[in-house]
Design a protein around this motif. Structure first.
Motif, PDB file in Angstrom:
ATOM      1  N   TRP A  88      28.706-122.349 -26.283  1.00 51.59           N
ATOM      2  CA  TRP A  88      28.849-123.192 -25.088  1.00 51.59           C
ATOM      3  C   TRP A  88      30.094-122.789 -24.298  1.00 51.59           C
ATOM      4  CZ3 TRP A  88      25.446-125.731 -22.604  1.00 51.59           C
ATOM      5  CH2 TRP A  88      24.418-126.427 -23.240  1.00 51.59           C
ATOM      6  N   VAL A  89      31.184-122.596 -25.015  1.00 49.35           N
ATOM      7  CA  VAL A  89      32.431-122.207 -24.351  1.00 49.35           C
ATOM      8  C   VAL A  89      32.263-120.846 -23.682  1.00 49.35           C
ATOM      9  CG1 VAL A  89      34.865-121.640 -24.717  1.00 49.35           C
ATOM     10  CG2 VAL A  89      33.831-123.575 -25.940  1.00 49.35           C
ATOM     11  N   ARG A  90      31.607-119.938 -24.391  1.00 48.49           N
ATOM     12  CA  ARG A  90      31.435-118.590 -23.845  1.00 48.49           C
ATOM     13  C   ARG A  90      30.580-118.605 -22.583  1.00 48.49           C
ATOM     14  NH1 ARG A  90      32.385-113.552 -24.624  1.00 48.49           N
ATOM     15  NH2 ARG A  90      30.890-111.968 -23.986  1.00 48.49           N
ATOM     16  N   LEU A  91      29.534-119.422 -22.557  1.00 46.64           N
ATOM     17  CA  LEU A  91      28.651-119.450 -21.390  1.00 46.64           C
ATOM     18  C   LEU A  91      29.372-119.933 -20.133  1.00 46.64           C
ATOM     19  CD1 LEU A  91      25.166-120.689 -22.656  1.00 46.64           C
ATOM     20  CD2 LEU A  91      25.733-118.479 -21.662  1.00 46.64           C
ATOM     21  N   ARG A  92      30.427-120.694 -20.307  1.00 46.67           N
ATOM     22  CA  ARG A  92      31.185-121.110 -19.124  1.00 46.67           C
ATOM     23  C   ARG A  92      31.887-119.913 -18.485  1.00 46.67           C
ATOM     24  NH1 ARG A  92      33.118-125.371 -22.761  1.00 46.67           N
ATOM     25  NH2 ARG A  92      31.735-127.172 -22.561  1.00 46.67           N
ATOM     26  N   ARG A  93      32.291-118.966 -19.325  1.00 45.20           N
ATOM     27  CA  ARG A  93      32.961-117.766 -18.806  1.00 45.20           C
ATOM     28  C   ARG A  93      31.972-116.656 -18.475  1.00 45.20           C
ATOM     29  NH1 ARG A  93      36.241-118.632 -23.393  1.00 45.20           N
ATOM     30  NH2 ARG A  93      35.330-116.782 -24.356  1.00 45.20           N
ATOM     31  N   PRO A 133      28.210-116.649 -17.758  1.00 43.88           N
ATOM     32  CA  PRO A 133      26.998-117.469 -17.584  1.00 43.88           C
ATOM     33  C   PRO A 133      25.685-116.733 -17.817  1.00 43.88           C
ATOM     34  CG  PRO A 133      28.040-116.989 -15.469  1.00 43.88           C
ATOM     35  CD  PRO A 133      28.999-116.542 -16.517  1.00 43.88           C
TER      36      PRO A 133
END
Length: 592
Positions: free
Chosen positions: A287-292, A294
């Motif tokens: 989830w955190v990675r997808l913010r950076r 996408p």
């Protein structure tokens, strides 16, 4: 020595390979275990550019003399030339375990490592060769060539390693040494040095990232592909994940460590080795990675896997559709896992909008019934398989023979897409054979303009629509099996286990994902309202995707899981679950 072998060797030494080869083969026809002929023929094959064929002869020599060091070394040389470098290296290590002073094995090991760009190991191997045989010109020449290409990096690795071995060397000095060792292809020494760095500072992000990557490479996780055999060391992957998590905790912007962590979790799920805790933590990181990032498909897959593991398929489907909107069709086609999630639908609106299966069947190429099987005992299951003409010629003869051997008198229905005249003749012969009661149907769809992936997906998925037609025609339970299977036991004995069930599935209980849980290499559909309802809804689901622009491999497996999930929530059917990992009735050729 046999005179013919003497003649062959003389011709061989004179350079007359064409004259020597048939003489070697004639000797082996008379005496297959003649080691001299085996050795010389194998050498000739290597010299004439046929190392793959030579490998077989060198293996025969080793079977005759398992302790022969030269035999291992010669086999390794042939394996390397045949492009099997990893196996060649393993073979040389076996040779050197038998005789650590065997110069030829050290030389061959150096060549193998040099080919794999493991310069540090190659340098050591050539040095060892020259210590044992100072006049070994091959080792001297190859070492010189190696130094010309790698000398500066080898010297730097040695210099940094020497500094790192000093008692007061700090973590950064040791990490720098580890990185220089990676640069010269010495992962074992690099791993040891990274661990030494962490002894100084266990939160050093570079050391943790490097250790994590090296452990993943050693674990086998980096080379996993769908449909290919795999061997992954779970403990190493979990240790790698721990190191990578520490790296990200110390440096949240370390993109490589972040991606490797999420990718390692995804791989563990796909091979059936991910614990719920590892997946939970991986989903949080994703989830955190997808913010950076996408458009990170691996991170999105990990989140989907987590929702699936929690039996929240509607959520997984919604997330997949939302994520899919970020990509073009071409991008989806390049990302296998993204294509899989694109074919997952679990929401009520989708299922209620599906066309009736009869409408789907009307839109397909007409089914032609060519051979009707003889009536069988009431309630006895029939076997069904479906494929294209190429697959039929490649696998169906062996499957039919195994059915005739293990299940004499069984009813077997076969459907072939666009069969050749030879295939139709083969089925006509089986009709007259008498060992099986054979049925045969075919269709000839117009595939003009179809992509390769749509064509192969059609073969794999449309078979279940044809299975529904055969189920209704025979009015008997239908066992659908992959064409590349072999029958090990009489499948009809499963009739008692299917009593009071509508469908039977071969289940991979390792929770590897919605497209991997129901393997579809062996399914049973009862001639019950529930069995018909499942196949009809499955046909509508598959038909929806086959009619669209986007369709991807493993649609058949995803469709089975999604349809079963929806029915379980709305119109439950009775399911018999067979263990994929312990199913003695069939053997499957392909990796599943």
């Amino acid at each position: 020595m046999e005179p013919a072998l003497d003649d062959a060797i003389r011709l061989h030494k004179s350079g007359n390979h064409a004259g020597a080869e048939p003489l070697y083969r004639a000797v082996l026809d008379r005496e297959p275990a003649n080691r001299g002929a085996l050795q010389m023929l194998a050498m000739l094959l290597v010299q004439t550019g046929r190392p793959a064929e030579a490998v077989g002869h060198f293996r025969t020599i080793l079977r005759l003399d398992p302790g022969g060091v030269a035999g291992h070394s010669n086999l390794a040389a042939a394996l390397r030339l045949a492009g099997q470098g990893a196996e060649a290296i393993a073979c040389l290590h076996r040779a050197l375990a038998l005789d650590p002073a065997h110069a030829a094995s050290w030389f061959n090991l150096g060549n193998g490592l040099k080919q794999q760009e493991k310069a540090a190991g190659a340098e050591r191997s050539y040095r060892r060769t020259l210590n044992l045989e100072p006049g070994h010109s091959g080792a001297a020449g190859n070492r010189t060539a190696l130094r010309e290409q790698w000398g500066a990096r080898l010297d730097e690795a040695e210099r940094r390693s020497a500094a790192a071995r000093l008692p007061l060397a700090d973590a950064e000095t040791r990490v720098a040494a580890a990185e220089s060792l990676v640069a010269v292809g010495d992962p074992a020494a690099a791993e040891a040095m990274a661990r030494a760095a962490l002894e100084r500072d266990d939160r050093n992000h570079r050391a943790n990232r490097l250790l994590g990557r090296l452990l993943l490479e050693r674990s086998g996780a980096m080379g996993v592909q769908d449909g290919k055999p795999f061997a992954v060391d779970r403990a190493l992957v979990e240790e790698a994940i721990g190191a990578l998590r520490r790296a990200v905790a110390a440096r949240p912007d370390d993109d490589e460590a972040d991606w490797l962590h999420v990718a390692a979790v995804a791989t563990l799920v796909q091979v059936g080795l991910a614990s719920d805790a590892v997946l939970r933590d991986g989903a949080r990181a994703a989830w955190v990675r997808l913010r950076r990032q996408p458009k990170d498909t691996v991170a999105a897959s990990v989140i989907g896997f987590y929702a699936y593991r929690r039996d929240r398929l509607v959520l997984a489907s919604w997330l997949g559709r939302r994520f899919r909107r970020r990509f073009t069709a071409a991008e989806v086609a390049r990302e296998h896992e993204l294509g899989l999630w694109t074919m997952l639908r679990a929401d009520d609106a989708f299922f209620r909008a599906l066309p009736p299966v009869d409408t789907v069947l009307e839109g397909m190429a007409p089914l032609e019934w060519r051979i009707e099987p003889a009536p069988g005992p009431a309630g006895e299951p029939a076997v069904f398989f479906c494929c294209d003409d190429v697959y039929f010629r490649r696998f169906a003869p062996a499957l039919l023979e195994s059915l005739a051997e293990r299940m004499p008198g069984a009813t077997v229905a076969v459907h072939v897409v666009a069969p050749s005249p030879e295939t139709e003749q083969a089925m006509a012969r089986w009709r007259l054979d008498g060992r099986l009661s054979v049925g045969f149907s075919l269709d000839r769809p117009d595939m003009a303009g179809w992509t390769d992936i749509k064509r192969v997906t059609y073969y794999a998925s449309a078979r279940f629509l044809r299975a529904l037609q055969w189920l209704r025609r025979l009015d008997r339970p239908l066992m659908v099996i992959d064409t590349d299977a072999r029958i090990a036991r009489d499948l009809r004995t499963l009739r008692t286990e299917m009593a009071d069930h509508d469908v039977g599935f071969l289940i991979d209980g390792r929770r590897r994902g919605p497209s991997r849980e129901i393997t579809v290499c062996f399914n049973v559909y009862g001639n019950t309202p529930g069995g018909d309802r499942f196949l009809a809804l499955l046909g509508s689901y598959i038909g929806h995707f086959l009619a669209g622009a986007e369709v991807y491999w493993m649609l058949d497996q995803m469709a089975h899981y999604a349809v079963l999930d929806w029915l379980n929530r709305h119109e439950p059917i009775r399911v018999r679950r067979f263990d994929f990992l312990n199913f003695p009735y069939c053997q499957f050729v392909g990796a599943k």
